[in-house]
Design an enzyme around this catalytic site. Structure first.
Site, PDB file in Angstrom:
ATOM      1  N   LYS A  97       0.841  -1.202   0.000  1.00 19.50           N
ATOM      2  CA  LYS A  97       0.000   0.000   0.000  1.00 19.50           C
ATOM      3  C   LYS A  97       0.875   1.251   0.000  1.00 19.50           C
ATOM      4  O   LYS A  97       0.711   2.152  -0.807  1.00 19.50           O
ATOM      5  CB  LYS A  97      -0.930  -0.027   1.214  1.00 19.50           C
ATOM      6  CG  LYS A  97      -1.796   1.196   1.360  1.00 19.50           C
ATOM      7  CD  LYS A  97      -2.762   1.056   2.519  1.00 19.50           C
ATOM      8  CE  LYS A  97      -3.457   2.399   2.758  1.00 19.50           C
ATOM      9  NZ  LYS A  97      -4.391   2.345   3.885  1.00 19.50           N
ATOM     10  N   GLU A 156      10.528  -4.589   4.636  1.00 22.38           N
ATOM     11  CA  GLU A 156      10.658  -5.993   4.211  1.00 22.38           C
ATOM     12  C   GLU A 156      10.358  -6.134   2.720  1.00 22.38           C
ATOM     13  O   GLU A 156      11.096  -6.780   1.970  1.00 22.38           O
ATOM     14  CB  GLU A 156       9.670  -6.884   4.984  1.00 22.38           C
ATOM     15  CG  GLU A 156       9.964  -7.034   6.458  1.00 22.38           C
ATOM     16  CD  GLU A 156       9.259  -6.004   7.319  1.00 22.38           C
ATOM     17  OE1 GLU A 156       8.982  -4.878   6.830  1.00 22.38           O
ATOM     18  OE2 GLU A 156       8.998  -6.315   8.493  1.00 22.38           O
ATOM     19  N   GLY A 203      -4.802  -1.922   5.078  1.00 24.04           N
ATOM     20  CA  GLY A 203      -4.013  -3.066   4.618  1.00 24.04           C
ATOM     21  C   GLY A 203      -4.709  -4.395   4.875  1.00 24.04           C
ATOM     22  O   GLY A 203      -4.801  -5.251   3.993  1.00 24.04           O
ATOM     23  N   ARG A 204      -5.212  -4.562   6.093  1.00 21.93           N
ATOM     24  CA  ARG A 204      -5.819  -5.856   6.444  1.00 21.93           C
ATOM     25  C   ARG A 204      -7.221  -6.022   5.878  1.00 21.93           C
ATOM     26  O   ARG A 204      -7.855  -7.060   6.085  1.00 21.93           O
ATOM     27  CB  ARG A 204      -5.800  -6.043   7.965  1.00 21.93           C
ATOM     28  CG  ARG A 204      -6.420  -4.906   8.754  1.00 21.93           C
ATOM     29  CD  ARG A 204      -6.015  -4.991  10.233  1.00 21.93           C
ATOM     30  NE  ARG A 204      -6.470  -3.855  11.025  1.00 21.93           N
ATOM     31  CZ  ARG A 204      -5.789  -2.733  11.171  1.00 21.93           C
ATOM     32  NH1 ARG A 204      -4.644  -2.558  10.552  1.00 21.93           N
ATOM     33  NH2 ARG A 204      -6.261  -1.759  11.935  1.00 21.93           N
ATOM     34  N   GLU A 244      -4.728  -6.793  14.856  1.00 21.60           N
ATOM     35  CA  GLU A 244      -4.196  -5.481  14.461  1.00 21.60           C
ATOM     36  C   GLU A 244      -5.307  -4.430  14.548  1.00 21.60           C
ATOM     37  O   GLU A 244      -5.045  -3.252  14.762  1.00 21.60           O
ATOM     38  CB  GLU A 244      -3.605  -5.532  13.039  1.00 21.60           C
ATOM     39  CG  GLU A 244      -2.667  -4.369  12.739  1.00 21.60           C
ATOM     40  CD  GLU A 244      -1.845  -4.555  11.467  1.00 21.60           C
ATOM     41  OE1 GLU A 244      -0.615  -4.768  11.554  1.00 21.60           O
ATOM     42  OE2 GLU A 244      -2.430  -4.464  10.375  1.00 21.60           O
ATOM     43  N   HIS A 267      -4.969 -33.464  17.172  1.00 21.95           N
ATOM     44  CA  HIS A 267      -3.830 -34.297  17.583  1.00 21.95           C
ATOM     45  C   HIS A 267      -2.664 -33.450  18.070  1.00 21.95           C
ATOM     46  O   HIS A 267      -1.545 -33.940  18.215  1.00 21.95           O
ATOM     47  CB  HIS A 267      -3.397 -35.190  16.420  1.00 21.95           C
ATOM     48  CG  HIS A 267      -4.481 -36.146  16.037  1.00 21.95           C
ATOM     49  ND1 HIS A 267      -4.641 -37.372  16.632  1.00 21.95           N
ATOM     50  CD2 HIS A 267      -5.505 -36.032  15.151  1.00 21.95           C
ATOM     51  CE1 HIS A 267      -5.692 -37.992  16.113  1.00 21.95           C
ATOM     52  NE2 HIS A 267      -6.236 -37.199  15.220  1.00 21.95           N
ATOM     53  N   LYS A 303       9.453  -1.092  14.176  1.00 22.59           N
ATOM     54  CA  LYS A 303      10.073  -0.729  12.888  1.00 22.59           C
ATOM     55  C   LYS A 303      11.225   0.245  13.111  1.00 22.59           C
ATOM     56  O   LYS A 303      12.318   0.093  12.554  1.00 22.59           O
ATOM     57  CB  LYS A 303       9.039  -0.044  11.979  1.00 22.59           C
ATOM     58  CG  LYS A 303       7.993  -0.954  11.392  1.00 22.59           C
ATOM     59  CD  LYS A 303       7.140  -0.162  10.411  1.00 22.59           C
ATOM     60  CE  LYS A 303       5.908  -0.918   9.967  1.00 22.59           C
ATOM     61  NZ  LYS A 303       4.997  -0.121   9.155  1.00 22.59           N
TER      62      LYS A 303
HETATM   63  O1  F6P Z   1       2.179  -4.298   9.900  1.00 22.95           O
HETATM   64  C1  F6P Z   1       1.803  -2.993   9.665  1.00 22.95           C
HETATM   65  C2  F6P Z   1       1.297  -2.813   8.294  1.00 22.95           C
HETATM   66  O2  F6P Z   1       1.160  -1.460   8.132  1.00 22.95           O
HETATM   67  C3  F6P Z   1      -0.017  -3.546   8.032  1.00 22.95           C
HETATM   68  O3  F6P Z   1      -1.117  -2.864   8.513  1.00 22.95           O
HETATM   69  C4  F6P Z   1       0.022  -3.656   6.558  1.00 22.95           C
HETATM   70  O4  F6P Z   1      -0.901  -4.599   6.099  1.00 22.95           O
HETATM   71  C5  F6P Z   1       1.452  -4.069   6.340  1.00 22.95           C
HETATM   72  O5  F6P Z   1       2.184  -3.311   7.293  1.00 22.95           O
HETATM   73  C6  F6P Z   1       1.995  -3.869   4.948  1.00 22.95           C
HETATM   74  O6  F6P Z   1       1.941  -2.541   4.551  1.00 22.95           O
HETATM   75  P1  F6P Z   1       2.162  -2.126   3.044  1.00 22.95           P
HETATM   76  O7  F6P Z   1       1.064  -2.737   2.232  1.00 22.95           O
HETATM   77  O8  F6P Z   1       2.114  -0.631   3.037  1.00 22.95           O
HETATM   78  O9  F6P Z   1       3.497  -2.643   2.600  1.00 22.95           O
END
Ligand code: F6P
Length: 549
Positions: free
Chosen positions: A208, A214, A268-269, A354, A385, A513
């Site tokens: 987003k 990452e 995002g979620r 979240e 199990h 972060k």
């Molecule tokens: O973990 C925090 C967060 O902001 C989530 O809410 C989001 O889904 C994720 O990081 C990834 O964010 P982006 O889509 O901006 O890379």
């Protein structure tokens, strides 16, 4: 409107008094006293069937909980969300994932903009692109059709599409193999790159913000890997992006024509319905992806219109709230009896925790009760199990959501009956348990001597009285999956209203972060080691020593 502290409200206090009245009633007693309990406490909508009869509550409990929801402004806040008001106050944003699944032709004007039309303009581009990749007319740089799709994203840009691609495995294109890379751990990308051929691989960089550390590192590494095999010019055939940040996408080297946009009003979620769902549309095709959106929309309409007492997500939320507040249950276990829902518990962890893992209200005052339970789970029958022992006889009561399909999408005889038998047997066992008297009678009938019965009886006794919901779909179709996800999205929203938290921000993720960035520069030697605590300093020193830094 400023909400009074939850426990000070008359509606909450009425619930607390009611809890004292009914707390000693067991599920066995409730079922014995109410022959119609299943009929009275089960209902269906949007292709989902909910049986909530195996919860430690009565019709009065539901009425009191619904009354609390009304007094907390649920109806007004629900309507404000659907209308596109900026209910995510700490980020000044609307929350409009419901607009992502509105049918074509319906309008939703927000600040003079028809957001539903914007949504369908992007969906049209998704249809054209996914058709090309699926029918083999989108070719890699040296003329090969795409065989492998690698989605690089994390959190909401990974969990939703990954979960949905697995859930809809039976509907997927046989040529396209889906891969998901999320972890900054290079082993994640490494394992995927070892399986794919650059000539026939499409990378989707899904973020987003297009700033998530990452995802950016994984994307850069994937880009460098590709450039060992193809030219800069060839990148356009192998890299597309999904983002709200056009500037960062083009700076990365992906042309705006190869970018599928979405909007800041998509959390995002809550984004699997947007272009973040591109892997799902690629896997199952645009037709099934549209069914997925339509299933969610049907549930949205149910949530918007149905009376609170007969409203699936509202009921699920009220029951979860009751279990958390009055039965003191600190966790919720999700048990999909469907292997293709293997990633559903992980998906729900982000959605729920979240969203509602908060301890202050929208106005910044402390919430005066516990909030979101820990959500976890694993597919049945595997879970039986592994950890069901604790759920049956452990000292904590863990409410369960059992999820199953009445019909499978495979045709292997015997398996589905065995699966459903286990699912129904477990919820029955959690409810009824086995009394010591029953155990003793059983052991006596087996001819055991009295001394051995005395010894074994406590170990073989099950307290039962453990609450669960059962959610059924006919078959795990794209529409059913859409409705199932929307069910939990709205459940999460309703619980956020009850606790009066902002379910749509996630400030808690930020601290980690920032600290990781600082330590990273210390690990690489760019920055002098800061003075952390002795443990953190010691760990940094060990990592540096291992790399001879
Ligand atoms: O973990 C925090 C967060 O902001 C989530 O809410 C989001 O889904 C994720 O990081 C990834 O964010 P982006 O889509 O901006 O890379």
């Amino acid at each position: 409107m400023r909400q009074p502290a939850l426990t000070t409200t008359a509606a909450y206090q009425a619930l607390a008094a009611h809890h004292i009245d009914i707390q000693d009633k067991t599920l066995r007693q409730l079922f014995a006293a109410e022959p119609q309990r299943f009929a009275d406490m089960s209902l269906d909508a949007a292709g989902l069937y909910l049986d909530y009869s195996k919860n430690r509550l009565t019709a009065d409990t539901i009425a009191l909980l619904a009354n609390l929801a009304r007094t907390r402004g649920l109806v007004q806040r629900r309507d404000a969300m659907f209308a596109g008001e900026k209910i995510n106050t700490t980020e000044g944003r609307a929350v409009l994932h419901t607009a992502l699944r509105m049918p074509r032709g319906k309008e939703l004007n927000v600040a003079g903009q028809d957001v539903a039309a914007d949504v369908h303009a992007v969906l049209d581009r998704v249809r054209v692109f996914t058709d090309k990749v699926r029918n083999g007319s989108w070719l890699g740089h040296n003329g090969k059709a795409i065989t492998d799709i690698v989605n690089i994203g994390i959190g909401g840009s990974d969990l939703g599409p990954k979960m949905a691609c697995l859930a809809l495995r039976s509907y997927a294109h046989p040529r396209l193999k889906m891969h998901f890379v999320s972890n900054v751990d290079g082993h994640d990308l490494d394992a995927v790159l070892a399986q794919v051929n650059p000539d026939s691989t499409l990378f989707i960089i899904a973020s987003k913000t297009f700033t998530t550390a990452e995802t950016m590192l994984n994307a850069q590494t994937a880009r460098s890997w590709f450039l060992q095999h193809g030219t800069e010019a060839a990148l356009a055939k192998h890299f597309v992006a999904v983002s709200t940040n056009t500037q960062a996408v083009t700076a990365f080297g992906i042309d705006a024509d190869n970018m599928f946009p979405f909007w800041d009003w998509v959390g995002g979620r809550y984004s699997v319905w947007s272009a973040i769902g591109l892997p799902v549309a690629l896997a199952v095709g645009f037709g099934y992806f549209s069914d997925f959106l339509a299933g969610a929309h049907e549930l949205d309409e149910h949530f918007r219109i149905a009376p609170l007492e007969q409203n699936l997500p509202v009921l699920l939320a009220l029951i979860g709230f009751w279990n958390r507040q009055f039965l003191g249950c600190a966790s919720l276990s999700i048990a999909p009896y469907h292997q293709d829902l293997n990633r559903f518990p992980a998906y729900l962890q982000q959605l729920d925790m979240e969203s509602n893992g908060k301890r202050v209200t929208r106005n910044g005052a402390p919430v005066d009760t516990p909030t979101c339970p820990v959500v976890w789970g694993e597919c049945g029958t595997n879970a039986q199990h592994a950890y069901f022992q604790l759920l049956h006889q452990g000292s904590d009561i863990v409410p369960m959501d059992f999820i199953a399909a009445l019909r499978p999408t495979h045709d292997h005889p015997g398996h589905h009956d065995a699966l459903l038998a286990n699912c129904f047997a477990q919820s029955e066992a959690f409810m009824t348990g086995k009394t010591e008297d029953e155990v003793r009678a059983e052991l006596k009938a087996q001819g055991l001597p009295a001394a051995q019965i005395d010894e074994l009886a406590p170990h073989k006794t099950f307290p039962g009285n453990r609450p669960s919901n059962t959610i059924l779909v006919d078959v795990l179709s794209p529409a059913a999956l859409g409705a199932l996800i929307a069910l939990y999205e709205h459940k999460t929203f309703v619980q956020g209203v009850l606790w009066d938290v902002n379910s749509f921000d996630q400030w808690g993720v930020e601290l980690g972060k920032v600290l990781a960035k600082n330590i990273q520069s210390e690990l690489t030697g760019e920055a002098q080691p800061a003075r952390h605590d002795s443990s953190t300093n010691g760990l940094i020193a060990l990592a540096k020593a291992a790399q001879n830094l």
